[in-house]
Design a protein around this motif. Structure first.
Motif, PDB file in Angstrom:
ATOM      1  N   GLY A 226       1.720   6.892  -6.418  1.00 52.14           N
ATOM      2  CA  GLY A 226       0.736   7.953  -6.223  1.00 52.14           C
ATOM      3  C   GLY A 226       1.331   9.333  -6.096  1.00 52.14           C
ATOM      4  O   GLY A 226       0.831  10.279  -6.686  1.00 52.14           O
TER       5      GLY A 226
ATOM      6  N   TYR B  73      -5.696   1.186   1.606  1.00 48.50           N
ATOM      7  CA  TYR B  73      -5.937   0.691   0.248  1.00 48.50           C
ATOM      8  C   TYR B  73      -6.805   1.687  -0.521  1.00 48.50           C
ATOM      9  O   TYR B  73      -6.484   2.056  -1.652  1.00 48.50           O
TER      10      TYR B  73
ATOM     11  N   ILE C 189      -7.188   4.882   0.011  1.00 52.23           N
ATOM     12  CA  ILE C 189      -6.468   6.125  -0.256  1.00 52.23           C
ATOM     13  C   ILE C 189      -5.431   5.933  -1.347  1.00 52.23           C
ATOM     14  O   ILE C 189      -5.324   6.749  -2.267  1.00 52.23           O
ATOM     15  N   SER C 190      -4.678   4.824  -1.278  1.00 54.27           N
ATOM     16  CA  SER C 190      -3.604   4.686  -2.258  1.00 54.27           C
ATOM     17  C   SER C 190      -4.159   4.407  -3.653  1.00 54.27           C
ATOM     18  O   SER C 190      -3.612   4.901  -4.642  1.00 54.27           O
ATOM     19  N   ILE C 191      -5.239   3.650  -3.749  1.00 51.16           N
ATOM     20  CA  ILE C 191      -5.777   3.365  -5.083  1.00 51.16           C
ATOM     21  C   ILE C 191      -6.440   4.608  -5.677  1.00 51.16           C
ATOM     22  O   ILE C 191      -6.234   4.947  -6.837  1.00 51.16           O
TER      23      ILE C 191
ATOM     24  N   ILE D 169       2.425   1.894  -3.428  1.00 55.86           N
ATOM     25  CA  ILE D 169       1.525   2.520  -4.395  1.00 55.86           C
ATOM     26  C   ILE D 169       1.237   3.962  -3.992  1.00 55.86           C
ATOM     27  O   ILE D 169       1.258   4.867  -4.819  1.00 55.86           O
ATOM     28  N   LEU D 170       1.001   4.178  -2.687  1.00 56.06           N
ATOM     29  CA  LEU D 170       0.653   5.526  -2.223  1.00 56.06           C
ATOM     30  C   LEU D 170       1.806   6.499  -2.443  1.00 56.06           C
ATOM     31  O   LEU D 170       1.625   7.590  -2.977  1.00 56.06           O
TER      32      LEU D 170
ATOM     33  N   ALA E  50      -5.697   7.526  -5.183  1.00 60.08           N
ATOM     34  CA  ALA E  50      -4.679   8.521  -5.545  1.00 60.08           C
ATOM     35  C   ALA E  50      -4.265   8.372  -7.000  1.00 60.08           C
ATOM     36  O   ALA E  50      -3.727   9.303  -7.597  1.00 60.08           O
TER      37      ALA E  50
ATOM     38  N   ALA F 143       0.835  -1.206   0.000  1.00 61.06           N
ATOM     39  CA  ALA F 143       0.000   0.000   0.000  1.00 61.06           C
ATOM     40  C   ALA F 143       0.868   1.254   0.000  1.00 61.06           C
ATOM     41  O   ALA F 143       0.603   2.207  -0.729  1.00 61.06           O
TER      42      ALA F 143
END
Lengths: 170, 312
Positions: free
Chosen positions: A62, B106, B108-110, A57-58, B112, A54
Motif C-alpha cells: 500500500g 483489513y 484500511i489496508s485493502i 499489505i498496508l 489503500a 495486514a
C-alpha cells in the motif's frame, strides 16, 4: 486443503518474483512486485499471522510501492530499456544471495527445535491473539530494538527533509 | 450459505451504488433549484438502469499508444478493493460475512490498494491530462490515507480491539462520537479527501484536467471507476458508522435498518457538501493535510492516551 493453498500461493509468489526481474518495462515489474507481496501476505494468513499479513499489505503493497510506482512513472520507460540490467551488479548480488541463504538456513535450523524463539511466540499468539501478542512483545521484551528502529526511521526522515530543503533553496 | 450472503451483499451494494448516482443528481438538482432527471420512469426513477444499459453497450475505446494490459487492468484494480472490504463490515449483529480480529486494519489496508488503479490508469492512458490527474490523485490519497489511519486510533484505543463487531459492542452505552469529537471531524475530512469528492476532487478537476485520470476511458471501464468511487463512499460512511456512531445499535427498529439510516445520512452529507462547497487549490489541500490535520491527529492520540490512563 491447507497444503493445496500453500503450494498455490507459494508458486504464484515465486512466479511473480521471477516476472519482477525479467520484465523489461519497469512499471510491469513494479506491478508484479505488488502481486508478490500479496501472495506472501496470503501465506502469512495461512500461518495465522493475520496482523503481519495486514501490515505487509498496508506498508509494503500500500505505502512503499505506491511511492516506488510514483517515482517510476516519472521516468521515461523507453530510455531505461537500453541499459543492460546486469551492469556491475554481479558481485553485490552474489554477496546478498549468500547472506539470504545463510538467513534461511539459520531460521530453518531454529524451527526444527521445539524450544526455539518461534515456538514460544506461537504459543503466546495462540493464547491472546495476534495484535495483542505482538503489541505486548514490542513494548516489553523487544522495547530496546523497537526504539532503536524508531530512531533510525526518524533519522532517515529528517535526512530526507534536509536534502529536499537544500534542493529547494538552490 | 456464505455464498448466498456474498451474492446478497454484492447485489444490494451494486443496486444502492446505481441509485446513489440518481440520488446525487436529484439532490444536487434540488439544491440548485432544478428538477433533475424526470423522463425515464416516474420522476426519473429508472434513470440509473438506463444509464447502466447505455454504458454497457457503448463502444469501448483503447487508445493506440496506451499500455494495453495495464489500461484494462486499472479499472479492475480500482473496483475490486472497493467491494472486497464489505466482507468485514457488520450490517447488523448477525448479518456479516467474516468476523476477523484485524477487521479495521483489513479495511484500511485493502482500500489503500485502490490508488494503484487510479495512478496506473493515468499512466497507461499515455495522455498528459490523465497522467497529471493520476499523479495528483496519488499524492492526495497517500497523504490523506495517513490521516485517515491516525484519526481512527482514538476510537480504537477506547474499543481495545480491531474487530469491527467488538468495536460496535464497545459502544453499547455511549457512542464514540461523544468521546472522540475531534477524531470524528478529522476522520470525516480525511474520508472525503480519500474518496476524491468535492471539496477535494482535484484528481478530476474538469476546468484544468478535462476528466483527470479517466479522460481516455469509455464504456464499461469508465463505469467501473464510477462504481468504485461510489462504493468507496459507502465504505467510508460504513466505517464512520462502525467507529463513531455505534454501528447497528439503536432503539425499536432492527439493527440493519439503523445501519442503513446512519450510512444514508453520511451519503446525503457527501452529496450536500458537493452542492455547497467550492474546490480547494492543490497546495491548499496539501497544507491542510500536513500542517493542520496531521498535528491534530497526533494531539488526539496523545490526549486519548492520557485521559484513558488517568480516568479509566
Amino acid at each position: 486443503m491447507h497444503q493445496i493453498f500453500f503450494w498455490g500461493f507459494a508458486l504464484l509468489a515465486v512466479f511473480s518474483a521471477l516476472m519482477v526481474i525479467t520484465r523489461r518495462n519497469v512499471v510491469h515489474s513494479a506491478l508484479f512486485l505488488i502481486s508478490t507481496f500479496f501472495w506472501v501476505a496470503a501465506i502469512y494468513i495461512l500461518l495465522e499471522a493475520e496482523l503481519l499479513a495486514a501490515i505487509q499489505i498496508l506498508v509494503y503493497a500500500g505505502a512503499i510501492m505506491v511511492l516506488i510506482v510514483f517515482t517510476i512513472l516519472l521516468i521515461h520507460v523507453e530510455e531505461t530499456k537500453i541499459i543492460n540490467p546486469w551492469q556491475r551488479q554481479r558481485p553485490i548480488a552474489i554477496l546478498l544471495g549468500v547472506f539470504l541463504l545463510g538467513e534461511i538456513f539459520l531460521i530453518l535450523s531454529r524451527a526444527l527445535f521445539p524450544e526455539s524463539i518461534a515456538g514460544t511466540a506461537l504459543q503466546q499468539v495462540a493464547q491472546e491473539g495476534n495484535t495483542e501478542a505482538v503489541g505486548k512483545l514490542l513494548y516489553t521484551k523487544y522495547l530496546f530494538p523497537f526504539e532503536v528502529a524508531s530512531i533510525l526511521l526518524l533519522a532517515a526522515m529528517i535526512g530526507a527533509i534536509v536534502m529536499a530543503k537544500r534542493e529547494i533553496e538552490k | 450459505m456464505v455464498l448466498v450472503k456474498i451474492i446478497i451483499i454484492l447485489g444490494v451494494i451494486l443496486l444502492v451504488v446505481a441509485y446513489l448516482t440518481y440520488l446525487e443528481r436529484k439532490v444536487i438538482a434540488h439544491l440548485q433549484v432544478r428538477i433533475g432527471p424526470m423522463r425515464v420512469g416516474w420522476h426519473g426513477l429508472l434513470q440509473p438502469i438506463a444509464d447502466g444499459l447505455k454504458l454497457l453497450v457503448k463502444e469501448d475505446i483503447i487508445p493506440e499508444k496506451a499500455d494495453k494490459w495495464v489500461f484494462i487492468l486499472s479499472p479492475i484494480i480500482c473496483l475490486v478493493p472497493a467491494f472486497v472490504v464489505y466482507a468485514v463490515i457488520p450490517f447488523s449483529q448477525h448479518f456479516y460475512l467474516a468476523n476477523i480480529n484485524i477487521g479495521i486494519l483489513y479495511i484500511i489496508s485493502i482500500s489503500a490498494l485502490g490508488v494503484y488503479g487510479i495512478v496506473l490508469a493515468g499512466w497507461s492512458s499515455n495522455s498528459k491530462y490523465a497522467l497529471l490527474g493520476g499523479f495528483r490523485s496519488a499524492a492526495q490519497m497517500i497523504s490523506y490515507e495517513i490521516f485517515l489511519g491516525f484519526s481512527i486510533i482514538g476510537p480504537l484505543m477506547l474499543a481495545g480491539s480491531l474487530n469491527t463487531l467488538k468495536i460496535v459492542e464497545a459502544q453499547s452505552g455511549v457512542w464514540f462520537i461523544i468521546y472522540q469529537p475531534l477524531a470524528f471531524a478529522l476522520y470525516l475530512i480525511a474520508g472525503i479527501a480519500e474518496t476524491n469528492r468535492i471539496p477535494f476532487d482535484l484528481p478530476e478537476a474538469e476546468t484544468e484536467l478535462v476528466a483527470g485520470f479517466h479522460t481516455e476511458y469509455s464504456g464499461m471501464k469508465f463505469a467501473f471507476f464510477f462504481l468504485a468511487e461510489y462504493a468507496n463512499m459507502m465504505v467510508v460512511s460504513s466505517m464512520a458508522v462502525i467507529l463513531f456512531l455505534g454501528g447497528w445499535k439503536g432503539p425499536f427498529l432492527p439493527g440493519i435498518v439503523w445501519f442503513a439510516i446512519k450510512v444514508g445520512a453520511f451519503l446525503f452529507l457527501f452529496i450536500w457538501l458537493r452542492g455547497t462547497l467550492p474546490r480547494y487549490r492543490y497546495d491548499q489541500l496539501m497544507r491542510i493535510g500536513w500542517k493542520i490535520m496531521f498535528p491534530l491527529c497526533l494531539l488526539n492520540i496523545a490526549l486519548t492516551g492520557i485521559i484513558y490512563y488517568l480516568f479509566l
